[in-house]
Write a protein that holds these residues in place. Structure first.
Motif, PDB file in Angstrom:
ATOM      1  N   ARG A 114      -4.126 -14.347 -17.018  1.00  0.00           N
ATOM      2  CA  ARG A 114      -3.432 -15.490 -16.400  1.00  0.00           C
ATOM      3  C   ARG A 114      -1.989 -15.601 -16.877  1.00  0.00           C
ATOM      4  N   ASP A 115      -1.775 -15.418 -18.183  1.00  0.00           N
ATOM      5  CA  ASP A 115      -0.457 -15.677 -18.759  1.00  0.00           C
ATOM      6  C   ASP A 115       0.519 -14.521 -18.601  1.00  0.00           C
ATOM      7  N   VAL A 116       0.002 -13.298 -18.504  1.00  0.00           N
ATOM      8  CA  VAL A 116       0.890 -12.126 -18.506  1.00  0.00           C
ATOM      9  C   VAL A 116       0.749 -11.281 -17.247  1.00  0.00           C
ATOM     10  N   LEU A 117      -0.469 -10.828 -16.940  1.00  0.00           N
ATOM     11  CA  LEU A 117      -0.641  -9.864 -15.849  1.00  0.00           C
ATOM     12  C   LEU A 117      -0.393 -10.486 -14.478  1.00  0.00           C
ATOM     13  N   ILE A 118      -0.915 -11.683 -14.230  1.00  0.00           N
ATOM     14  CA  ILE A 118      -0.710 -12.319 -12.917  1.00  0.00           C
ATOM     15  C   ILE A 118       0.771 -12.587 -12.654  1.00  0.00           C
ATOM     16  N   PRO A 119       1.525 -13.158 -13.621  1.00  0.00           N
ATOM     17  CA  PRO A 119       2.964 -13.320 -13.369  1.00  0.00           C
ATOM     18  C   PRO A 119       3.683 -11.991 -13.146  1.00  0.00           C
ATOM     19  N   LEU A 120       3.272 -10.940 -13.850  1.00  0.00           N
ATOM     20  CA  LEU A 120       3.903  -9.637 -13.620  1.00  0.00           C
ATOM     21  C   LEU A 120       3.590  -9.121 -12.219  1.00  0.00           C
ATOM     22  N   ALA A 121       2.350  -9.309 -11.762  1.00  0.00           N
ATOM     23  CA  ALA A 121       1.995  -8.910 -10.399  1.00  0.00           C
ATOM     24  C   ALA A 121       2.834  -9.677  -9.382  1.00  0.00           C
ATOM     25  N   GLU A 122       3.051 -10.969  -9.638  1.00  0.00           N
ATOM     26  CA  GLU A 122       3.889 -11.788  -8.747  1.00  0.00           C
ATOM     27  C   GLU A 122       5.318 -11.267  -8.724  1.00  0.00           C
ATOM     28  N   ARG A 123       5.872 -10.957  -9.886  1.00  0.00           N
ATOM     29  CA  ARG A 123       7.256 -10.504  -9.948  1.00  0.00           C
ATOM     30  C   ARG A 123       7.446  -9.118  -9.352  1.00  0.00           C
ATOM     31  N   LEU A 124       6.405  -8.305  -9.393  1.00  0.00           N
ATOM     32  CA  LEU A 124       6.477  -6.981  -8.766  1.00  0.00           C
ATOM     33  C   LEU A 124       6.078  -7.024  -7.301  1.00  0.00           C
ATOM     34  N   GLY A 125       5.718  -8.215  -6.814  1.00  0.00           N
ATOM     35  CA  GLY A 125       5.431  -8.398  -5.398  1.00  0.00           C
ATOM     36  C   GLY A 125       4.073  -7.899  -4.946  1.00  0.00           C
ATOM     37  N   VAL A 126       3.166  -7.590  -5.894  1.00  0.00           N
ATOM     38  CA  VAL A 126       1.865  -7.016  -5.526  1.00  0.00           C
ATOM     39  C   VAL A 126       0.883  -8.163  -5.287  1.00  0.00           C
ATOM     40  N   GLN A 127       1.030  -8.831  -4.146  1.00  0.00           N
ATOM     41  CA  GLN A 127       0.233 -10.025  -3.859  1.00  0.00           C
ATOM     42  C   GLN A 127      -1.257  -9.707  -3.740  1.00  0.00           C
ATOM     43  N   VAL A 138       4.900  -4.458   2.345  1.00  0.00           N
ATOM     44  CA  VAL A 138       5.595  -4.749   1.096  1.00  0.00           C
ATOM     45  C   VAL A 138       5.108  -6.076   0.506  1.00  0.00           C
ATOM     46  N   ALA A 139       4.798  -7.063   1.370  1.00  0.00           N
ATOM     47  CA  ALA A 139       4.291  -8.342   0.874  1.00  0.00           C
ATOM     48  C   ALA A 139       2.951  -8.162   0.172  1.00  0.00           C
ATOM     49  N   GLU A 140       2.124  -7.263   0.651  1.00  0.00           N
ATOM     50  CA  GLU A 140       0.821  -7.009   0.047  1.00  0.00           C
ATOM     51  C   GLU A 140       0.930  -6.158  -1.217  1.00  0.00           C
ATOM     52  N   ALA A 141       1.734  -5.087  -1.145  1.00  0.00           N
ATOM     53  CA  ALA A 141       1.718  -4.078  -2.211  1.00  0.00           C
ATOM     54  C   ALA A 141       2.963  -4.071  -3.076  1.00  0.00           C
ATOM     55  N   GLY A 142       4.007  -4.806  -2.715  1.00  0.00           N
ATOM     56  CA  GLY A 142       5.199  -4.887  -3.546  1.00  0.00           C
ATOM     57  C   GLY A 142       5.780  -3.533  -3.880  1.00  0.00           C
ATOM     58  N   VAL A 143       6.051  -3.291  -5.167  1.00  0.00           N
ATOM     59  CA  VAL A 143       6.683  -2.039  -5.569  1.00  0.00           C
ATOM     60  C   VAL A 143       5.790  -0.827  -5.290  1.00  0.00           C
ATOM     61  N   ILE A 144       4.477  -1.056  -5.209  1.00  0.00           N
ATOM     62  CA  ILE A 144       3.586   0.069  -4.903  1.00  0.00           C
ATOM     63  C   ILE A 144       3.891   0.623  -3.510  1.00  0.00           C
ATOM     64  N   ALA A 145       4.335  -0.255  -2.595  1.00  0.00           N
ATOM     65  CA  ALA A 145       4.644   0.170  -1.232  1.00  0.00           C
ATOM     66  C   ALA A 145       5.921   0.995  -1.148  1.00  0.00           C
ATOM     67  N   LEU A 146       6.648   1.129  -2.254  1.00  0.00           N
ATOM     68  CA  LEU A 146       7.867   1.927  -2.233  1.00  0.00           C
ATOM     69  C   LEU A 146       7.564   3.418  -2.164  1.00  0.00           C
ATOM     70  N   GLY A 147       6.287   3.778  -2.266  1.00  0.00           N
ATOM     71  CA  GLY A 147       5.956   5.193  -2.298  1.00  0.00           C
ATOM     72  C   GLY A 147       6.455   5.782  -3.600  1.00  0.00           C
ATOM     73  N   ASN A 148       7.197   6.887  -3.525  1.00  0.00           N
ATOM     74  CA  ASN A 148       7.824   7.448  -4.723  1.00  0.00           C
ATOM     75  C   ASN A 148       9.182   6.780  -4.888  1.00  0.00           C
ATOM     76  N   PRO A 149       9.309   5.830  -5.831  1.00  0.00           N
ATOM     77  CA  PRO A 149      10.575   5.101  -5.955  1.00  0.00           C
ATOM     78  C   PRO A 149      11.664   5.897  -6.633  1.00  0.00           C
ATOM     79  N   TYR A 150      11.359   7.120  -7.082  1.00  0.00           N
ATOM     80  CA  TYR A 150      12.336   7.924  -7.795  1.00  0.00           C
ATOM     81  C   TYR A 150      12.560   9.224  -7.030  1.00  0.00           C
ATOM     82  N   ALA A 151      13.112   9.072  -5.837  1.00  0.00           N
ATOM     83  CA  ALA A 151      13.361  10.236  -4.996  1.00  0.00           C
ATOM     84  C   ALA A 151      14.477  11.071  -5.594  1.00  0.00           C
ATOM     85  N   ALA A 152      14.637  12.266  -5.068  1.00  0.00           N
ATOM     86  CA  ALA A 152      15.601  13.205  -5.643  1.00  0.00           C
ATOM     87  C   ALA A 152      17.018  12.658  -5.625  1.00  0.00           C
TER      88      ALA A 152
END
Length: 714
Positions: free
Chosen positions: A200-213, A364-378
């Motif tokens: 509740r105190d750490v993981l849920i707020p991090l999920a919110e901030r990363l947009g992983v609803q 993106v609303a559902e998966a947040g940063v996970i929906a970025l695919g590979n966020p570190y492209a060449a």
């Protein structure tokens, strides 16, 4: 990373993410390795979900990762009785369903091998490369045998630092915690509660901030069931009873679909049920629930422009509830979220909330940063797994927030202050406090940049966010162009300019902690105060009790020369401070008192009340004399009747006398009278009488005097 068995409440099913029978996967895993020319049965669901988002994905690396994970975990069982391999499989399936790319899934399959088996990081690096090795290392817990009670906070510190370089670390951790929460029922109640509290105190707020609803909402429901079982049961009963009653949302959704079809706007209209915690919050807010309160209407379209076309049709054909309208497309949230929110009144008077977004926005609303695919492209830019019509995921907004979604601004700020929190308890407490801030405001800097701060932040927080430790010398601020105290609470959209003293020896006051909301500010202030314990009487604004202020650099312009009473010989090694309680200037009769064991001398006017107090407790005086330079700092108090533009006229009079305003405070009016306190720097002490005359001539001012008491800290 392990925790075990069935959850206390039935998990919420969500469209597009069916629950997989892990017992069947477990049975498949028990069959052991298969030939390397075909995919293991236990990996089939992961492969299917992965190919749904990435049709061309190479599954060979996933097969190799599964074979290593299965062989290394073989013989290990979860407390639920299932083979341990079912846990990394379930975590990987969660990420695959949200659209994670192959590297993340590979690391997810291996995420417990280094922690719980004989596999080493070197083996992971050799077989799967540096990226996978970094992700696995990032989510590997520190050993309690090495860290004791500090293991948990230090593990989270390690994960956050790793997340700062690669957000996929936290994606794996969130999915890992979700599966562990789903299977927490076999744990002792007290351990369930401890894990739920951290979630509740750490993981849920991090999920919110990363947009992983998608992960955040299910985690909320599972925590709700553990920590508030009676409220959870009551909410569950309310939802069950509503399911047997009329369904106004379905009717309204049908009407919306008809309207959009007639308008020629291609769209998909769905009813999106609220999760348990959301229903609970609405029930608390509204008391008795309406039939339309158990969900929202979701409209999905192809283009951004279609969102506004849908909004126009709905507001034309239905009665809109204007107060419920929010445009998160024009002004996206800091966690990548984009949507239009509105509410309309249906034919039977039911009010339905409506969410309007594109299919890409929904992903993106559902998966947040996970929906970025590979966020570190060449090319170093973030890319979506499924770009739609040239739309990207980055955009304009708060500096550092959306410009680089792989390194959001809130994460950069968190990583900055955690470096100062050397004590694990301080870090753990500060982290929870930081993440507890459920809303951010954006304030503008005068240099054109922006600062993201939690709601309720003050000018103290803005000073430390902008200037780091240099903010120790802050003496006030300008908010929207007007002088303001450091305790002033900032609002969204304010422009703030912290004002720093030229005197680098000054420091924060203990009461700054009363106004600081951000861990960065609180840790910096506390650290400074601990490094500068009380040693003498208080001084000017921005200087804590026990620390004497320095009005000018020692032996600089206007600094007096200190002489010992017994020798009347100059002491060049002693630092000299001008007391803020009386701000002596050249030509004043002065005396001094040693502080810090004789390392410094504080100079007071001879008639300062502090002199009598220190003499009464036996403090010995030190003879001092003025140097040749005449520049000085002085604190003046102006008593006046309140009127418009009084502060501006006083400031103009001060500027006309060639005096610089170092700090200013205005006390709340009392019986139409206002008290202004200014700390000023004059180029020549001889100009002080003329300055005081100029201030007295300002209409409404009836007295100007030298300060005879400690100036209030700004």
């Amino acid at each position: 990373m392990s925790a075990e068995a069935t959850s206390p409440g039935a998990p919420i099913r969500r469209r597009g993410r069916p629950r997989i029978d892990l017992r069947r996967i477990g049975r498949a895993a028990l069959l052991g390795p298969v030939s390397r020319d075909r995919l293991p049965d236990a990996l089939a669901h992961v492969a299917e979900a992965h190919r749904a988002h990435h049709p061309d994905a190479d599954l060979a690396v996933l097969q190799r990762a599964y074979l290593l994970a299965e062989s290394s975990h073989r013989g290990q069982m979860r407390k639920s009785g299932e083979p341990y391999i079912t846990h990394p499989l379930a975590v990987t399936l969660i990420l695959a369903q949200l659209g994670a790319e192959t590297t993340t899934l590979t690391a997810s399959l291996l995420h417990d091998t280094v922690e719980d088996t004989e596999v080493t990081l070197d083996q992971v690096r050799e077989q799967f490369g540096e990226e996978v090795c970094y992700l696995v290392d990032g989510v590997t817990k520190l050993e309690k045998v090495d860290y004791g009670a500090a293991a948990e906070p230090e593990t989270f510190r390690k994960m956050l630092v790793a997340t700062g370089d690669d957000v996929r670390v936290m994606s794996i951790k969130l999915a890992d915690r979700l599966h562990n929460m789903r299977t927490l029922g076999v744990m002792r109640p007290e351990k369930q509660a401890r894990i739920a509290n951290v979630t509740r105190d750490v993981l849920i707020p991090l999920a919110e901030r990363l947009g992983v609803q998608a992960l955040k909402t299910e985690l909320e429901d599972l925590v709700f069931a553990i920590l508030h079982p009676e409220e959870y049961a009551r909410t569950s009963a309310v939802i069950a009873a509503a399911a047997d009653g009329p369904d106004p949302l379905t009717a309204i959704a049908g009407n919306v679909a008809s309207v959009l079809r007639e308008a020629g706007i291609p769209s998909e209209v769905l009813v999106r049920p609220r999760h348990f915690v959301s229903v609970h919050r609405v029930r608390i807010k509204r008391g008795e629930l309406r039939g339309s309160d158990f969900g929202r209407v979701l409209v999905l379209v192809g283009e951004d422009a279609d969102c506004y076309a849908v909004l126009g049709e709905l507001h034309t054909c239905f009665t809109p509830v204007i107060s419920e309208f929010k445009d998160f497309i024009a002004a996206p949230k800091f966690n990548l979220y984009e949507s239009l929110h509105t509410a309309v009144v249906g034919p039977d008077g039911e009010v339905a909330e409506v969410l309007i977004r594109t299919h890409r926005m929904h992903k993106v609303a559902e998966a947040g940063v996970i929906a970025l695919g590979n966020p570190y492209a060449a090319d170093g830019t973030a890319q979506t797994a499924e770009p739609a019509d040239g739309e990207g995921t980055d955009g304009e907004g708060t500096e550092g927030e959306r410009a680089d979604p792989t390194r959001p601004g809130w994460l950069s700020r968190l990583l900055q202050w955690q470096q100062s929190a050397s004590d694990p308890d301080t870090f753990w407490t500060s982290l929870r406090a930081d993440l507890a801030q459920d809303r951010e405001i954006t304030v503008f800097r005068t240099d054109g940049g922006t600062l993201g701060l939690p709601a309720g932040a003050s000018c103290v927080d803005a000073a430390y966010a902008q200037h780091a430790d240099a903010a120790h010398t802050c003496i006030g601020a300008r908010v929207n162009g007007r002088l303001a105290t450091l305790s002033t609470v900032l609002k969204d959209g304010d422009t703030v300019q912290p004002l720093l003293a030229e005197d680098a020896a000054s420091g924060p006051s203990p009461d700054w902690l009363d106004h600081a909301r951000t861990p960065a500010a609180r840790i910096a202030i506390t650290g400074w105060l601990e490094a500068h314990p009380q040693a003498a009487d208080s001084g000017q604004p921005g200087v804590p009790a026990g620390r004497e202020p320095q009005s000018a650099p020692p032996f600089g312009p206007g600094a007096p020369r200190a002489r010992t009473a017994s020798a009347v010989v100059e002491q060049p090694d002693a630092a000299v401070r001008l007391a803020g309680c009386c701000t002596p200037v050249p030509s004043d009769e002065v005396t001094g008192f040693t502080v810090r064991g004789g390392a410094a001398v504080t100079v007071h006017r001879l008639r300062c009340p502090a002199v009598a107090r220190m003499e009464a407790v036996g403090r010995a005086q030190v003879a001092v004399s003025w140097g040749d330079e005449q520049a000085c700092r002085v604190t003046l108090v102006a008593e006046s009747f309140g009127r418009p533009r009084l502060l501006a006229d006083l400031t103009e009079a001060i500027a006309g006398a060639d005096a610089a305003v170092i700090s200013a405070t205005v006390e709340p009016p009392s019986e139409q009278r206002v008290r202004h306190t200014y700390t000023l720097r004059l180029p020549d002490a001889a100009g002080l009488p003329a300055l005081m005359r100029a201030m007295r001539e300002v209409p409404g001012v009836y007295d100007v005097s030298r300060a005879q008491h400690p100036a209030g800290a700004l």
